[in-house]
Enzyme design. Structure first.
Site, PDB file in Angstrom:
ATOM      1  N   HIS A 154      52.620  38.769  59.680  1.00  0.00           N
ATOM      2  CA  HIS A 154      52.016  38.210  58.463  1.00  0.00           C
ATOM      3  C   HIS A 154      52.884  38.632  57.287  1.00  0.00           C
ATOM      4  O   HIS A 154      53.268  39.799  57.184  1.00  0.00           O
ATOM      5  CB  HIS A 154      50.589  38.762  58.324  1.00  0.00           C
ATOM      6  CG  HIS A 154      49.773  38.101  57.258  1.00  0.00           C
ATOM      7  ND1 HIS A 154      49.567  36.740  57.200  1.00  0.00           N
ATOM      8  CD2 HIS A 154      49.088  38.617  56.205  1.00  0.00           C
ATOM      9  CE1 HIS A 154      48.802  36.456  56.164  1.00  0.00           C
ATOM     10  NE2 HIS A 154      48.493  37.571  55.536  1.00  0.00           N
ATOM     11  N   CYS A 166      23.960  35.233  32.509  1.00  0.00           N
ATOM     12  CA  CYS A 166      22.868  36.058  33.065  1.00  0.00           C
ATOM     13  C   CYS A 166      22.920  35.993  34.593  1.00  0.00           C
ATOM     14  O   CYS A 166      23.778  35.332  35.164  1.00  0.00           O
ATOM     15  CB  CYS A 166      21.516  35.542  32.603  1.00  0.00           C
ATOM     16  SG  CYS A 166      21.393  35.180  30.857  1.00  0.00           S
ATOM     17  N   LYS A 189      37.746  32.089  58.533  1.00  0.00           N
ATOM     18  CA  LYS A 189      37.059  33.367  58.309  1.00  0.00           C
ATOM     19  C   LYS A 189      36.265  33.299  57.005  1.00  0.00           C
ATOM     20  O   LYS A 189      36.449  32.368  56.212  1.00  0.00           O
ATOM     21  CB  LYS A 189      38.091  34.498  58.270  1.00  0.00           C
ATOM     22  CG  LYS A 189      39.097  34.391  57.138  1.00  0.00           C
ATOM     23  CD  LYS A 189      40.255  35.368  57.336  1.00  0.00           C
ATOM     24  CE  LYS A 189      41.328  35.100  56.330  1.00  0.00           C
ATOM     25  NZ  LYS A 189      41.793  36.243  55.585  1.00  0.00           N
ATOM     26  N   ARG A 245      49.817  46.516  56.853  1.00  0.00           N
ATOM     27  CA  ARG A 245      48.366  46.459  57.043  1.00  0.00           C
ATOM     28  C   ARG A 245      48.029  46.827  58.486  1.00  0.00           C
ATOM     29  O   ARG A 245      47.556  47.916  58.739  1.00  0.00           O
ATOM     30  CB  ARG A 245      47.858  45.063  56.661  1.00  0.00           C
ATOM     31  CG  ARG A 245      46.371  44.948  56.577  1.00  0.00           C
ATOM     32  CD  ARG A 245      45.930  43.661  55.912  1.00  0.00           C
ATOM     33  NE  ARG A 245      46.318  42.454  56.649  1.00  0.00           N
ATOM     34  CZ  ARG A 245      46.015  41.210  56.240  1.00  0.00           C
ATOM     35  NH1 ARG A 245      45.336  41.019  55.121  1.00  0.00           N
ATOM     36  NH2 ARG A 245      46.397  40.169  56.943  1.00  0.00           N
ATOM     37  N   TYR A 271      21.855  37.741  26.254  1.00  0.00           N
ATOM     38  CA  TYR A 271      21.843  39.214  26.215  1.00  0.00           C
ATOM     39  C   TYR A 271      22.909  39.738  25.255  1.00  0.00           C
ATOM     40  O   TYR A 271      24.033  39.229  25.244  1.00  0.00           O
ATOM     41  CB  TYR A 271      22.128  39.787  27.602  1.00  0.00           C
ATOM     42  CG  TYR A 271      20.994  39.636  28.580  1.00  0.00           C
ATOM     43  CD1 TYR A 271      19.749  40.206  28.328  1.00  0.00           C
ATOM     44  CD2 TYR A 271      21.179  38.934  29.767  1.00  0.00           C
ATOM     45  CE1 TYR A 271      18.711  40.072  29.248  1.00  0.00           C
ATOM     46  CE2 TYR A 271      20.141  38.801  30.693  1.00  0.00           C
ATOM     47  CZ  TYR A 271      18.910  39.370  30.416  1.00  0.00           C
ATOM     48  OH  TYR A 271      17.894  39.238  31.321  1.00  0.00           O
ATOM     49  N   ARG A 281      48.945  29.468  61.047  1.00  0.00           N
ATOM     50  CA  ARG A 281      47.566  29.851  60.679  1.00  0.00           C
ATOM     51  C   ARG A 281      47.316  29.319  59.269  1.00  0.00           C
ATOM     52  O   ARG A 281      47.776  29.882  58.287  1.00  0.00           O
ATOM     53  CB  ARG A 281      47.405  31.374  60.713  1.00  0.00           C
ATOM     54  CG  ARG A 281      47.873  32.023  62.022  1.00  0.00           C
ATOM     55  CD  ARG A 281      47.687  33.539  62.007  1.00  0.00           C
ATOM     56  NE  ARG A 281      48.387  34.206  60.940  1.00  0.00           N
ATOM     57  CZ  ARG A 281      49.639  34.690  61.002  1.00  0.00           C
ATOM     58  NH1 ARG A 281      50.330  34.590  62.122  1.00  0.00           N
ATOM     59  NH2 ARG A 281      50.188  35.299  59.965  1.00  0.00           N
ATOM     60  N   ASP A 306      20.871  34.483  36.650  1.00  0.00           N
ATOM     61  CA  ASP A 306      20.499  33.190  37.232  1.00  0.00           C
ATOM     62  C   ASP A 306      20.748  32.006  36.309  1.00  0.00           C
ATOM     63  O   ASP A 306      20.502  30.864  36.701  1.00  0.00           O
ATOM     64  CB  ASP A 306      19.002  33.181  37.568  1.00  0.00           C
ATOM     65  CG  ASP A 306      18.558  34.510  38.122  1.00  0.00           C
ATOM     66  OD1 ASP A 306      19.044  34.856  39.209  1.00  0.00           O
ATOM     67  OD2 ASP A 306      17.766  35.207  37.450  1.00  0.00           O
TER      68      ASP A 306
END
Ligand code: PLP
Length: 386
Positions: A183, A328, A40, A152, A282, A237, A330
């Site tokens: 689970h 930052c 997933k 859940r 910054y 799993r 990027d």
């Protein structure tokens, strides 16, 4: 096709590490227990298709995902035309016919869902009998989720389970009771009190069934690694450990060495020597000392390289360099022990000479778990495979 990849900030995925983590886990089990690879969230950020292929080479015989779209991505790929696929999250009853048609197994928690789905299934069947479609509808494979303490999803009483079982018996043309599972909430904890309670509850529910479905499964990675699956379970799993990450973090050692599949690298794009008092980034949060060598890296929080990684170190030729100033969107800046040329490789996650930065180290720094970090590298970071 790597021809369109210009970026030097890359997540490298070691496919053999994935296959080998799967193989090693299978070799610890009894030979009949199946391993379904949990792919997933785009294979926990590693790329669902490539991870699934590597897992299959290692011996995985099915795949678990969270949502229908993830199942369809696999099913529509040539390599996964017939493999068992299980959607572990909940779907809408109107998705039942497409799931049946695509042979995708679905998770169900109550009778009402099945009754609603039956309407959609029988409608679809009528349409196909009227010639709208030539394909007869196959029975939909259903796994029943039992909530034993995770809180859940899942049914909680033997009575509800009995009602569902008799529904399956009545409507076997449309539904096949393929699996039952639970689970654990604390499989990765050193305190196994709740684990034992959940285990007992599930076993009691299972024992109430006149006939067991094909798959009985309770184990995620932590459960499979630290608590051997009981003989009445025949599938696990396997998620995080397949990616080489120990679910217990530093608190419980893995019974075999896991190989981390992901590394994250970039390279220096700008290098300069600064003067005493020069500021970096910054907010000017870093004031340089005379003669500091500062490198700029083309990675930032828009890549999932989080802003609170200020202060974390990265590796150049096995040496630690601190991220100084704010990360930052990027880019981010590091302080280096000496001058390195532009183009020098920088390892953000993974091995560099004798040192290694693990996702565990980063998650400790960020007060989170490695699961979250792996999932959160964004699409802007190309995943390449070796
Ligand atoms: N089973 C279920 C129901 C899950 O939700 C998950 C993932 O969260 C897994 C198994 C796989 O867990 P892990 O990655 O810890 O192996």
């Amino acid at each position: 096709n790597n021809n369109n990849i210009f970026r030097k900030t890359i997540a490298w995925i070691d496919r053999e590490a994935i296959s080998s983590n799967v193989r090693n886990q299978l070799s610890r089990m009894n030979g009949t227990t199946k391993l379904f690879a949990v792919v997933k969230a785009n294979g926990y950020g590693h790329g669902a298709i490539e991870v699934a292929k590597a897992a299959k080479r290692g011996g995985a015989t099915g795949f678990c995902v969270a949502i229908i779209e993830e199942a369809l991505e696999l099913r529509n790929h040539d390599s996964f035309k017939d493999d068992p696929l299980l959607v572990m999250g909940l779907s809408h009853p109107n998705e039942a016919p497409i799931m049946a048609k695509k042979k995708i197994s679905i998770t169900v928690t109550n009778l009402e869902w099945l009754q609603d789905a039956l309407l959609f299934m029988s409608q679809q069947q009528k349409n196909s009998q009227n010639g709208a479609s030539t394909q007869p509808l196959l029975p939909l494979n259903v796994h029943v989720a039992v909530d034993t303490g995770m809180g859940r999803i899942g049914l909680t009483s033997v009575e509800d389970l009995a009602k569902i079982q008799s529904f399956f018996n009545q409507h076997s043309a449309y539904f096949k009771f393929e699996g039952i599972f639970t689970h654990f909430a604390t499989a990765d904890s050193t305190d196994s009190t709740l684990y034992a309670i959940q285990f007992e509850k599930f076993h009691r529910m299972l024992s109430s069934l006149a006939k067991k479905p094909t798959y009985v499964h309770i184990s995620n990675s932590a459960s499979a690694l630290y608590h051997n699956p009981p003989i009445w379970c025949n599938m696990i799993r396997f998620g995080i450990a397949m990616y080489g990450l120990n679910p217990g973090g530093k608190s419980i050692p893995s019974p075999f060495p896991l190989k981390q599949a992901l590394s994250l690298v970039t390279e220096l794009v700008h290098v300069k020597r600064v003067k005493e008092g020069d500021t970096i980034g910054y907010g000017a949060t870093y004031k340089a000392k005379e003669g500091d060598w500062i490198g700029t890296l083309p990675i930032g929080y828009a890549d999932g390289w989080r802003r609170d990684l200020q202060g974390q170190t990265v590796l150049i030729q096995g040496e630690r360099c601190e991220i100084i100033g704010r990360v930052c969107m990027d880019q981010c800046m590091i302080r280096m022990p000496r001058e390195y040329p532009v183009g020098t490789q920088v390892v953000l996650v993974g091995k560099s000479e004798k040192d290694e930065i693990t996702l565990q180290e980063l998650s400790d720094k960020l007060n989170t778990i490695h699961y979250e970090l792996a999932c959160c590298f964004t699409n802007r970071v190309p995943r390449l495979y070796f």
